[in-house]
Design an enzyme around this catalytic site. Structure first.
Site, short mmCIF file in Angstrom:
data_model
loop_
_atom_site.label_atom_id
_atom_site.label_comp_id
_atom_site.label_asym_id
_atom_site.label_seq_id
_atom_site.Cartn_x
_atom_site.Cartn_y
_atom_site.Cartn_z
N ASP A 259 -11.66 -5.45 2.19
CA ASP A 259 -10.71 -4.89 1.27
C ASP A 259 -11.59 -3.93 0.40
O ASP A 259 -12.71 -3.76 0.58
CB ASP A 259 -9.78 -6.11 0.67
CG ASP A 259 -8.58 -5.33 -0.20
OD1 ASP A 259 -8.52 -4.12 -0.29
OD2 ASP A 259 -8.07 -6.28 -0.74
C1 BGC Z 1 -5.84 -4.09 -2.44
C2 BGC Z 1 -5.37 -3.77 -0.93
C3 BGC Z 1 -5.20 -2.11 -0.75
C4 BGC Z 1 -6.47 -1.45 -1.03
C5 BGC Z 1 -6.53 -0.08 -0.89
C6 BGC Z 1 -6.82 -3.36 -2.62
O1 BGC Z 1 -7.23 -3.25 -4.10
O2 BGC Z 1 -6.20 -5.40 -2.00
O3 BGC Z 1 -4.06 -4.37 -0.44
O4 BGC Z 1 -4.87 -1.85 0.52
O5 BGC Z 1 -6.77 -1.81 -2.45
O6 BGC Z 1 -5.80 0.61 -1.60
#
Ligand code: BGC
Length: 759
Positions: A259
């Site tokens: 993530d």
């Molecule tokens: C979130 C993810 C997301 C990623 C990219 C993160 O802050 O937890 O779910 O896909 O950002 O935008």
């Protein structure tokens, strides 16, 4: 084509291979990360960029792709990614709402539309579906989840993956799916986002993992790892989870992605002293792509040189990235997803809007109705009040990153159009979503979705009361702002904000029938509303066509059929509350002490003695206000007793059929979601009182009766007896099981069956 990849791997330098694992940000972003990525074109040229976010105009993306395939050392195309959570430009209901349709075919169709629009915008990999089982309404990310149940979550996940990826990822209307957040992020302690989750292997295998397993079986191309730590090991560094479960047990050979900035965050978790150690931990745990941290880029070269990482493992990770690009058709034509004409032709079409309207209506859950709904087409005036009645940017809900707020239809517009000439519609907002400017600023963090009205609260409420007096019925459109839920949006209280409750109280006092249309990205605590409103329709955030869909239901064009994907608590203090609870040693119906003066009776009029049982909560009932699987319609469905073709199953391959007669006892055609649950009263582990195993949506004409059958096999009676994450044992244990079929997790017909190990 496999030769192309091997050939590339032979020719690529170590630095280039590491570059393929790097997904930087383009410039600074809201979290403050990614500031080092300003000179992105130059970095692409140097081979430092394997993947990038696609939230930019097509021509910019195409220009970057051109640099990658003509000027970077091995001419490898970039993998463009984006969050496509519940639609792309056409926005569908939040996943928590869409799951209430209990309709995998519908989910698949929405994912197909989302993929078509996203792929035409340059997206090759979608950061979705989010498959975190969510049982704590305080957790803001429940909005993105298919809810509290693993079987419903698995059906949702499968449908999303199929809809995104279609039969062939190289299609110009397909995107690779990425199931997230692996695994257990929904169990963050106390519903506090990013918090640790201490989950037993037993719960992991029986509750948390099934939706991910279903996604893997459906062919999901990528998995994103959760931010949180699992019993002391951050998922980003969790070798047993990523290699033991995902790769070895399930045979997953796709991409594993962190993530956002999660490798750097291993330092904050306190398991790595610095970014170099963090990179080593993540890489050796099995993470292929470093999203935003750029720790691989900076530290893998030295780690390889020092022999801490094997060149073969780097090759394996790089191979997975290249293979994903190959499957997406990017080597054959890197520009296949950049086509302005196709983008214009497939975006927000009338057909997509029709589907959005259908989906938004099916996501709505009618929580209460004294008979005030559906509204007649002609009649007295309607007062449409409340801060969400005319709030276009809030209709789409959180995580609608490619949406244009002006595309959505407001509730006021939908209701006004449906009322037509037949009924006059008055409107005023009546109150602010919240009165606290500090909270409002936080809720507007991604751009203003509402402003605090300069009028006094008294003045706004007075106007609403005056309109209510002139109307025959009041529709109060209330709830959360769209960023009340989503990432980093934990709540302490789950009732409507005080300003809105005050409005409802005042409206109720007018004596006009009060229809509450509530919107949120999580279950709300609606005890007051349940006690005072004439009807409550929960609309979540319905997306682009939310206003029309809600109007379709209010006026009876659509008979509501949604059922809750997550229980609605009575108060935040009940959280987490979910139907598949453990029986405990002191079940609610087994032990109890008659306390003098305690006059509580249950729905059947029996005395309830709660002292010394699990239901010992002093304030209020033990059960949720509205349980999982609950939802009303304008038809009333009645259920006959369960008929079994036999009651004993023998051996792994045997099956029996359980049938109920379901009757539409109402005067309107309607759809009912018939639910099958199984309970295992005596097992070698204490099992939940009941677990959903299957569901069917049936359409019945008024007066029609349909026999609805479920086939039950040993698989439905099995569970994982897991002491360790890496060693789950799927068992079916001989003995009696309870089969329950009905209209919600709390209203069920029941029958007993038995399973014997040997035929
Ligand atoms: C979130 C993810 C997301 C990623 C990219 C993160 O802050 O937890 O779910 O896909 O950002 O935008």
């Amino acid at each position: 084509m496999a030769d192309l990849i091997e050939d590339l791997l032979r020719r690529m330098s170590t630095a280039e291979k590491i570059g393929q694992l790097n997904h930087p940000a383009i410039g600074a972003d809201t979290t403050g990360a990614g500031t080092g990525a300003a000179n992105i074109e130059e970095r692409i040229r140097r081979g430092e960029v394997g993947a990038l976010g696609a939230g930019l105009p097509l021509e910019r993306l195409a220009a970057m792709q051109r640099i990658a395939v003509t000027q970077s050392p091995s001419r490898i195309p970039i993998l463009f990614t984006l969050d496509v959570i519940h639609g792309h430009r056409t926005i569908f209901p939040l996943p928590l709402g869409l799951a209430c349709a209990f309709d995998p075919a519908l989910v698949r169709r929405t994912a197909r539309v989302a993929a078509t629009e996203a792929a035409a915008s340059g997206v090759a990999l979608a950061w979705a579906p989010m498959l975190d089982v969510a049982r704590d309404a305080r957790w803001g990310r429940a909005a993105e989840s298919p809810g509290e149940d693993p079987v419903l979550g698995a059906a949702f996940g499968r449908a999303m993956v199929e809809g995104f990826e279609e039969s062939d990822l190289a299609r110009t209307d397909a995107v690779m799916a990425c199931a997230k957040h692996f695994a257990g992020y929904g169990f963050a302690e106390g519903g506090r986002d990013y918090n640790d989750a201490d989950i037993s292997p037993f719960r992991m295998h029986n509750v948390v993992l099934p939706p991910f397993k279903a996604a893997v079986e459906a062919g999901v191309g990528a998995i994103m790892v959760g931010f949180h730590d699992l019993a002391g090991i951050p998922c980003t560094a969790h070798r047993e989870l990523l290699q033991g479960v995902l790769r070895r047990q399930w045979g997953f050979d796709g991409l594993v992605v962190t993530d956002y900035t999660a490798i750097d965050e291993l330092v904050n978790h306190g398991v790595a002293a610095d970014a170099r150690e963090a990179a080593l931990l993540a890489f050796t745990a099995g993470v292929d792509i470093d999203l935003i941290s750029e720790a691989y880029l900076r530290h893998l070269p030295a780690l390889l040189a020092a022999g801490r990482i094997a060149p073969n493992d780097l090759d394996a990770a790089c191979r997975r990235v290249l293979r994903a690009k190959e499957r997406l058709g990017l080597f054959a034509d890197p520009f296949r997803r950049f086509d302005e004409r196709r983008l214009a032709a497939v975006t927000l079409t009338a057909e997509h809007r029709r589907l959005a309207r259908e989906a938004a209506a099916k996501a709505c859950v009618l929580l209460k109705n004294t008979g005030v709904l559906p509204l007649a087409r002609t009649g007295g005036a309607i007062a449409v009040v409340g801060p969400l009645a005319d709030s276009r940017p809030n209709m789409q809900g959180t995580w609608a990153v490619a949406a244009h707020p002006q595309d959505s239809v407001t509730l006021l517009e939908g209701i006004t159009a449906a009322a037509g000439a037949g009924r006059h519609v008055f409107h005023t907002c009546g109150t602010n979503i919240v009165d606290d400017p500090n909270l409002a600023a936080r809720l507007n963090v991604f751009g203003e979705t509402f402003a605090i009205n300069p009028r006094t609260p008294q003045d706004m409420i007075a106007e609403a009361i005056a309109l209510a007096h002139r109307a025959e019925v009041v529709i109060a459109c209330v709830g959360e702002a769209k960023e009340h839920s989503g990432e980093s949006s934990t709540r302490n209280a789950l009732g409507l904000p005080g300003s809105q409750r005050r409005l409802l109280t005042a409206l109720h006092r007018t004596g006009r029938p009060l229809v509450v249309v509530s919107m949120s990205g999580r279950p709300l605590a609606l005890e007051w509303e349940e006690a005072h409103a004439a009807a409550i329709l929960h609309a979540w955030f319905g997306g682009t066509e939310c206003g029309n869909a809600v109007a379709d239901i209010l006026f009876g064009v659509v008979n509501p059929s949604g059922k809750l994907s997550m229980s609605f608590p009575r108060s935040a203090g009940q959280c987490p509350v979910y139907y598949a609870e453990a029986p405990t040693g002191r079940p609610i119906d087994k032990i109890g002490v008659d306390v003098a003066g305690d006059t509580e009776v249950d729905a059947e009029g029996r005395r309830v003695f709660r002292k010394f049982t699990t239901a010992c909560r002093l304030e209020g009932a033990h059960t949720p206000l509205f349980p999982f699987g609950y939802g009303l319609g304008y038809s009333a469905f009645s259920y006959g007793a369960i008929a079994l073709d036999k009651s004993v199953l023998s051996g792994a391959g045997d099956a029996l059929t359980a049938t109920v007669a379901v009757r539409n006892a109402g005067v309107l055609p309607g759809e009912e979601i018939v639910q099958l649950y199984v309970g295992d009263p005596v097992a070698s582990r204490s099992r939940p009182v009941r677990e959903l195993k299957a569901f069917q949506r049936v359409a019945l004409a008024p007066g029609e009766t349909r026999r609805v059958s479920f086939r039950i096999t040993a698989a439905d009676l099995s569970y994982f007896r897991a002491e360790r994450l890496a060693e789950p044992e799927l068992v079916c244990e001989p003995g009696a099981f309870r089969i329950e079929i009905g209209t919600s997790s709390a209203r069920l017909q029941s029958a007993s069956i038995e399973w014997q190990a040997e035929a």
